[in-house]
Design an enzyme around this catalytic site. Structure first.
Site, PDB file in Angstrom:
ATOM      1  N   ALA A  91       0.804  -1.219   0.000  1.00 35.76           N
ATOM      2  CA  ALA A  91       0.000   0.000   0.000  1.00 35.76           C
ATOM      3  C   ALA A  91       0.838   1.271   0.000  1.00 35.76           C
ATOM      4  O   ALA A  91       0.425   2.296  -0.540  1.00 35.76           O
ATOM      5  CB  ALA A  91      -0.944  -0.001   1.201  1.00 35.76           C
ATOM      6  N   PHE A 136      -5.958   1.178   3.281  1.00 36.38           N
ATOM      7  CA  PHE A 136      -7.085   0.692   4.077  1.00 36.38           C
ATOM      8  C   PHE A 136      -6.652  -0.013   5.357  1.00 36.38           C
ATOM      9  O   PHE A 136      -7.445  -0.153   6.281  1.00 36.38           O
ATOM     10  CB  PHE A 136      -7.937  -0.278   3.245  1.00 36.38           C
ATOM     11  CG  PHE A 136      -8.661   0.391   2.116  1.00 36.38           C
ATOM     12  CD1 PHE A 136      -8.848   1.756   2.095  1.00 36.38           C
ATOM     13  CD2 PHE A 136      -9.155  -0.357   1.069  1.00 36.38           C
ATOM     14  CE1 PHE A 136      -9.520   2.381   1.054  1.00 36.38           C
ATOM     15  CE2 PHE A 136      -9.832   0.238   0.012  1.00 36.38           C
ATOM     16  CZ  PHE A 136     -10.012   1.611   0.010  1.00 36.38           C
ATOM     17  N   HIS A 184      -3.501  -9.742  -5.210  1.00 39.40           N
ATOM     18  CA  HIS A 184      -4.862  -9.541  -4.706  1.00 39.40           C
ATOM     19  C   HIS A 184      -5.833  -9.145  -5.811  1.00 39.40           C
ATOM     20  O   HIS A 184      -6.916  -8.620  -5.545  1.00 39.40           O
ATOM     21  CB  HIS A 184      -4.864  -8.489  -3.591  1.00 39.40           C
ATOM     22  CG  HIS A 184      -4.099  -8.922  -2.379  1.00 39.40           C
ATOM     23  ND1 HIS A 184      -3.777  -8.063  -1.345  1.00 39.40           N
ATOM     24  CD2 HIS A 184      -3.580 -10.138  -2.021  1.00 39.40           C
ATOM     25  CE1 HIS A 184      -3.104  -8.719  -0.416  1.00 39.40           C
ATOM     26  NE2 HIS A 184      -2.959  -9.977  -0.815  1.00 39.40           N
ATOM     27  N   CYS A 218     -23.637  -9.767 -16.812  1.00 42.64           N
ATOM     28  CA  CYS A 218     -22.994 -10.305 -18.004  1.00 42.64           C
ATOM     29  C   CYS A 218     -23.910 -10.155 -19.208  1.00 42.64           C
ATOM     30  O   CYS A 218     -25.081 -10.559 -19.175  1.00 42.64           O
ATOM     31  CB  CYS A 218     -22.643 -11.772 -17.795  1.00 42.64           C
ATOM     32  SG  CYS A 218     -21.803 -12.519 -19.216  1.00 42.64           S
ATOM     33  N   THR A 240       5.368  -2.003   2.201  1.00 42.35           N
ATOM     34  CA  THR A 240       4.504  -2.960   2.871  1.00 42.35           C
ATOM     35  C   THR A 240       5.105  -3.340   4.211  1.00 42.35           C
ATOM     36  O   THR A 240       6.318  -3.540   4.322  1.00 42.35           O
ATOM     37  CB  THR A 240       4.261  -4.224   2.032  1.00 42.35           C
ATOM     38  OG1 THR A 240       3.500  -5.161   2.809  1.00 42.35           O
ATOM     39  CG2 THR A 240       5.549  -4.870   1.580  1.00 42.35           C
TER      40      THR A 240
END
Length: 248
Positions: free
Chosen positions: A25, A36, A123, A151, A197
């Site tokens: 982040a 976050f 992620h 979709c 990080t």
């Protein structure tokens, strides 16, 4: 800025032919994207949001999932963020002819936007979503246009699929992606460069432990604050990424 540390990092990067990067982040916050997980971040403030961002919640309440997801991740803003000096620095290392494998915990797509070619999004990515039924993929503009993106794939019999799309972000309960590639990369790398990080999230936090077993790897931690894994690294620099790369 400790210039002796800067000089050592500059020398090691210049010598390296293969660099493995793990970014978190702290790489994205310098582009204005919130962290976050930091103190006061949304996961800290309200753990109920973690439940709403889970695979089980999506499967049980797919129509309710998307408004919560869009609000939480500020999806209207996700297309306007730009790569910062750290992203550009890594892309330029690759342009010098080095093999640069970037494994990122971030979902913003900014490493790719900066031009890096070997980016593995552990992620997932906020930029796309996939149909759980027919696996058709959709890009960000469509996801932003529809309150609940469905979709639109037309089958051979003329029927429209209509399933609620699942974001390509890894939700709680999903499996982290590309971890096998991380292990393959560190087996052959010259430098492990961990940037932005604190290594609080599994399985990324195990990467330095595995790298520590390989004495030929020069291991570098660049993070604003100390981490419990700092002793595993050969070089630790507690500075903003953008400030550091200015000297490299």
């Amino acid at each position: 800025m400790d210039q002796s540390k800067v000089a050592l990092l500059r020398e090691r990067l210049a010598q390296a032919q293969h660099i493995t990067v793990l970014s978190g982040a702290g790489m994205s916050t310098e582009s204005g994207i919130p962290d976050f997980r930091s103190t006061g971040g949304i996961w800290t403030e309200d753990t109920s949001r973690m439940e709403a961002m889970s695979r089980s919640y999506f499967l049980s309440h797919p129509h309710d999932f998307w408004p919560k997801f869009k609000e939480l991740f500020q999806m209207k803003m996700s297309g306007v963020y730009e790569p910062n000096a750290g992203h550009v620095f890594l892309a330029n290392l690759e342009k010098q002819g080095k093999q640069v494998d970037i494994f990122t915990q971030n979902i913003d797509g900014l490493h790719k936007k900066a031009g890096s070619q070997h980016v593995y999004e552990l992620h997932g990515s906020i930029q796309t979503a996939t149909c759980p039924s027919c696996r058709t993929s959709y890009e960000l503009p469509y996801l932003l246009k529809e309150a609940v993106p469905l979709c639109q794939h037309v089958s051979s019999d003329g029927s429209i699929c209509g399933r609620v799309l699942k974001t390509d972000v890894v939700l709680f309960g999903d499996r982290v992606q590309h971890f096998d590639q991380v292990m393959q990369s560190i087996q052959h790398t010259d430098v492990l460069l961990v940037m932005g990080t604190s290594l609080e999230v599994a399985p990324a936090k195990y990467i330095p432990e595995d790298a520590a077993e390989i004495p030929t790897i020069f291991k570098v931690m660049v993070n604003m604050s100390e981490t419990e894994y700092d002793p595993l690294f050969d070089l630790v620099i507690h500075e903003r990424i953008g400030d550091l790369v200015h000297f490299l």
